[in-house]
Write a protein that holds these residues in place. Structure first.
Motif, PDB file in Angstrom:
ATOM      1  N   VAL A 155       0.851  -1.188   0.000  1.00  0.00           N
ATOM      2  CA  VAL A 155       0.000   0.000   0.000  1.00  0.00           C
ATOM      3  C   VAL A 155       0.884   1.234   0.000  1.00  0.00           C
ATOM      4  CG1 VAL A 155      -1.856   1.206   1.164  1.00  0.00           C
ATOM      5  CG2 VAL A 155      -1.748  -1.291   1.275  1.00  0.00           C
ATOM      6  N   GLU A 156       0.951   1.896  -1.135  1.00  0.00           N
ATOM      7  CA  GLU A 156       1.759   3.105  -1.271  1.00  0.00           C
ATOM      8  C   GLU A 156       0.898   4.339  -1.013  1.00  0.00           C
ATOM      9  OE1 GLU A 156       3.357   0.085  -4.356  1.00  0.00           O
ATOM     10  OE2 GLU A 156       1.381   0.883  -3.824  1.00  0.00           O
ATOM     11  N   SER A 157       1.529   5.367  -0.457  1.00  0.00           N
ATOM     12  CA  SER A 157       0.824   6.620  -0.193  1.00  0.00           C
ATOM     13  C   SER A 157       1.828   7.758  -0.131  1.00  0.00           C
ATOM     14  CB  SER A 157       0.035   6.534   1.115  1.00  0.00           C
ATOM     15  OG  SER A 157       0.911   6.318   2.203  1.00  0.00           O
ATOM     16  N   GLY A 158       1.303   8.977  -0.106  1.00  0.00           N
ATOM     17  CA  GLY A 158       2.143  10.149   0.071  1.00  0.00           C
ATOM     18  C   GLY A 158       2.402  10.953  -1.180  1.00  0.00           C
ATOM     19  N   GLY A 159       1.945  10.478  -2.319  1.00  0.00           N
ATOM     20  CA  GLY A 159       2.143  11.224  -3.544  1.00  0.00           C
ATOM     21  C   GLY A 159       1.272  12.465  -3.605  1.00  0.00           C
ATOM     22  N   GLY A 160       1.472  13.234  -4.662  1.00  0.00           N
ATOM     23  CA  GLY A 160       0.682  14.440  -4.827  1.00  0.00           C
ATOM     24  C   GLY A 160       1.287  15.356  -5.859  1.00  0.00           C
ATOM     25  N   LEU A 161       0.757  16.560  -5.909  1.00  0.00           N
ATOM     26  CA  LEU A 161       1.239  17.594  -6.816  1.00  0.00           C
ATOM     27  C   LEU A 161       2.202  18.497  -6.051  1.00  0.00           C
ATOM     28  CD1 LEU A 161       1.157  19.196  -9.490  1.00  0.00           C
ATOM     29  CD2 LEU A 161      -0.835  20.410  -8.557  1.00  0.00           C
ATOM     30  N   VAL A 162       3.369  18.694  -6.594  1.00  0.00           N
ATOM     31  CA  VAL A 162       4.376  19.523  -5.930  1.00  0.00           C
ATOM     32  C   VAL A 162       5.068  20.386  -6.973  1.00  0.00           C
ATOM     33  CG1 VAL A 162       6.142  17.726  -6.108  1.00  0.00           C
ATOM     34  CG2 VAL A 162       6.318  19.462  -4.305  1.00  0.00           C
ATOM     35  N   GLN A 163       5.489  21.557  -6.558  1.00  0.00           N
ATOM     36  CA  GLN A 163       6.188  22.447  -7.476  1.00  0.00           C
ATOM     37  C   GLN A 163       7.639  22.013  -7.650  1.00  0.00           C
ATOM     38  OE1 GLN A 163       5.729  26.452  -6.002  1.00  0.00           O
ATOM     39  NE2 GLN A 163       3.724  26.681  -6.975  1.00  0.00           N
TER      40      GLN A 163
ATOM     41  N   ALA B 204       3.564  -2.773   3.992  1.00  0.00           N
ATOM     42  CA  ALA B 204       3.370  -4.159   3.574  1.00  0.00           C
ATOM     43  C   ALA B 204       2.333  -4.805   4.486  1.00  0.00           C
ATOM     44  CB  ALA B 204       4.678  -4.919   3.630  1.00  0.00           C
ATOM     45  N   SER B 205       1.087  -4.617   4.120  1.00  0.00           N
ATOM     46  CA  SER B 205       0.014  -5.190   4.934  1.00  0.00           C
ATOM     47  C   SER B 205      -0.039  -6.705   4.713  1.00  0.00           C
ATOM     48  CB  SER B 205      -1.325  -4.546   4.576  1.00  0.00           C
ATOM     49  OG  SER B 205      -1.747  -4.966   3.294  1.00  0.00           O
ATOM     50  N   ARG B 206      -0.634  -7.372   5.631  1.00  0.00           N
ATOM     51  CA  ARG B 206      -0.788  -8.835   5.583  1.00  0.00           C
ATOM     52  C   ARG B 206       0.559  -9.542   5.500  1.00  0.00           C
ATOM     53  NH1 ARG B 206      -5.499  -9.065   0.929  1.00  0.00           N
ATOM     54  NH2 ARG B 206      -6.897  -7.523   1.852  1.00  0.00           N
ATOM     55  N   MET B 207       1.596  -8.896   6.014  1.00  0.00           N
ATOM     56  CA  MET B 207       2.918  -9.516   6.018  1.00  0.00           C
ATOM     57  C   MET B 207       3.442  -9.490   7.435  1.00  0.00           C
ATOM     58  SD  MET B 207       6.411  -8.490   3.965  1.00  0.00           S
ATOM     59  CE  MET B 207       5.846  -9.070   2.375  1.00  0.00           C
ATOM     60  N   ILE B 208       3.869 -10.627   7.921  1.00  0.00           N
ATOM     61  CA  ILE B 208       4.426 -10.647   9.261  1.00  0.00           C
ATOM     62  C   ILE B 208       5.861 -10.135   9.214  1.00  0.00           C
ATOM     63  CG2 ILE B 208       2.905 -12.484  10.054  1.00  0.00           C
ATOM     64  CD1 ILE B 208       5.130 -14.488   9.566  1.00  0.00           C
ATOM     65  N   THR B 209       6.329  -9.625  10.329  1.00  0.00           N
ATOM     66  CA  THR B 209       7.645  -8.989  10.345  1.00  0.00           C
ATOM     67  C   THR B 209       8.764  -9.972  10.036  1.00  0.00           C
ATOM     68  OG1 THR B 209       7.737  -9.286  12.743  1.00  0.00           O
ATOM     69  CG2 THR B 209       6.956  -7.161  11.928  1.00  0.00           C
TER      70      THR B 209
ATOM     71  N   THR C  99       7.175  -0.850   7.009  1.00  0.00           N
ATOM     72  CA  THR C  99       6.974   0.278   6.114  1.00  0.00           C
ATOM     73  C   THR C  99       8.304   0.719   5.527  1.00  0.00           C
ATOM     74  OG1 THR C  99       5.039   1.018   7.359  1.00  0.00           O
ATOM     75  CG2 THR C  99       6.098   2.638   5.945  1.00  0.00           C
ATOM     76  N   VAL C 100       8.243   1.085   4.261  1.00  0.00           N
ATOM     77  CA  VAL C 100       9.407   1.610   3.548  1.00  0.00           C
ATOM     78  C   VAL C 100       9.079   3.043   3.136  1.00  0.00           C
ATOM     79  CG1 VAL C 100      11.030   1.205   1.668  1.00  0.00           C
ATOM     80  CG2 VAL C 100       9.771  -0.710   2.649  1.00  0.00           C
ATOM     81  N   TYR C 101      10.053   3.922   3.236  1.00  0.00           N
ATOM     82  CA  TYR C 101       9.846   5.326   2.926  1.00  0.00           C
ATOM     83  C   TYR C 101      10.756   5.769   1.790  1.00  0.00           C
ATOM     84  CZ  TYR C 101       7.833   5.187   7.622  1.00  0.00           C
ATOM     85  OH  TYR C 101       7.089   4.862   8.727  1.00  0.00           O
ATOM     86  N   LEU C 102      10.309   6.808   1.094  1.00  0.00           N
ATOM     87  CA  LEU C 102      11.166   7.452   0.112  1.00  0.00           C
ATOM     88  C   LEU C 102      11.023   8.954   0.307  1.00  0.00           C
ATOM     89  CD1 LEU C 102      13.114   6.849  -2.252  1.00  0.00           C
ATOM     90  CD2 LEU C 102      11.183   7.326  -3.783  1.00  0.00           C
ATOM     91  N   GLN C 103      12.048   9.553   0.849  1.00  0.00           N
ATOM     92  CA  GLN C 103      12.081  11.005   1.005  1.00  0.00           C
ATOM     93  C   GLN C 103      12.665  11.597  -0.263  1.00  0.00           C
ATOM     94  OE1 GLN C 103      11.066  13.057   3.710  1.00  0.00           O
ATOM     95  NE2 GLN C 103      11.396  14.624   2.141  1.00  0.00           N
TER      96      GLN C 103
END
Length: 121
Positions: free
Chosen positions: A5-13, A24-29, A80-84
């Motif tokens: 489940v990805e999130s955080g996108g949008g419109l940016v200048q 990563a839902s439904r995944m055990i650690t 969770t994995v992040y991309l800054q």
């Protein structure tokens, strides 16, 4: 069945920043933790490309096009994995996806829905 489940996108200048998340839902650690996790992106009319991957804090890799601008990280307890992303340009416009990588560097799981990043003034 693993669900990414990805999130955080949008419109940016141009020049702006965004932080993407992938849960990563439904995944055990115990399954999440040993994986090398990655972010891909797919721009309109182009093939999906690998942007960054992370195994540990000291083992992170980036495509040349994003080096110095993007930072990948992971939180094993949150699965969770992040991309800054910073100093974004129009060339970064794409749908961004995450996935784990197999031992030969191929995506491991079914793709999620992705998150759209649009860089435009």
């Amino acid at each position: 069945q693993v669900q990414l489940v990805e999130s955080g996108g949008g419109l940016v200048q141009p020049g702006g920043s965004l932080r993407l998340s992938c849960w990563a839902s439904r995944m055990i650690t115990s399954v999440f933790n040993p994986n090398r996790w990655s972010w891909y992106r797919q721009a309109p009319g182009k093939e999906r490309e690998l942007v960054a991957s992370v195994m540990t804090y000291s083992d992170r890799k980036y495509a040349d096009s994003v080096k110095g601008r993007f930072t990948i990280s992971r939180d094993n307890t949150r699965k969770t994995v992040y991309l800054q992303m910073s100093n974004l340009g129009p060339e970064d416009t794409a749908v961004y996806y995450c996935n784990a990588l197999t031992s030969n560097g191929q995506p491991k799981y079914d793709w999620g829905q992705g998150t759209q990043v649009t860089v435009s003034s």
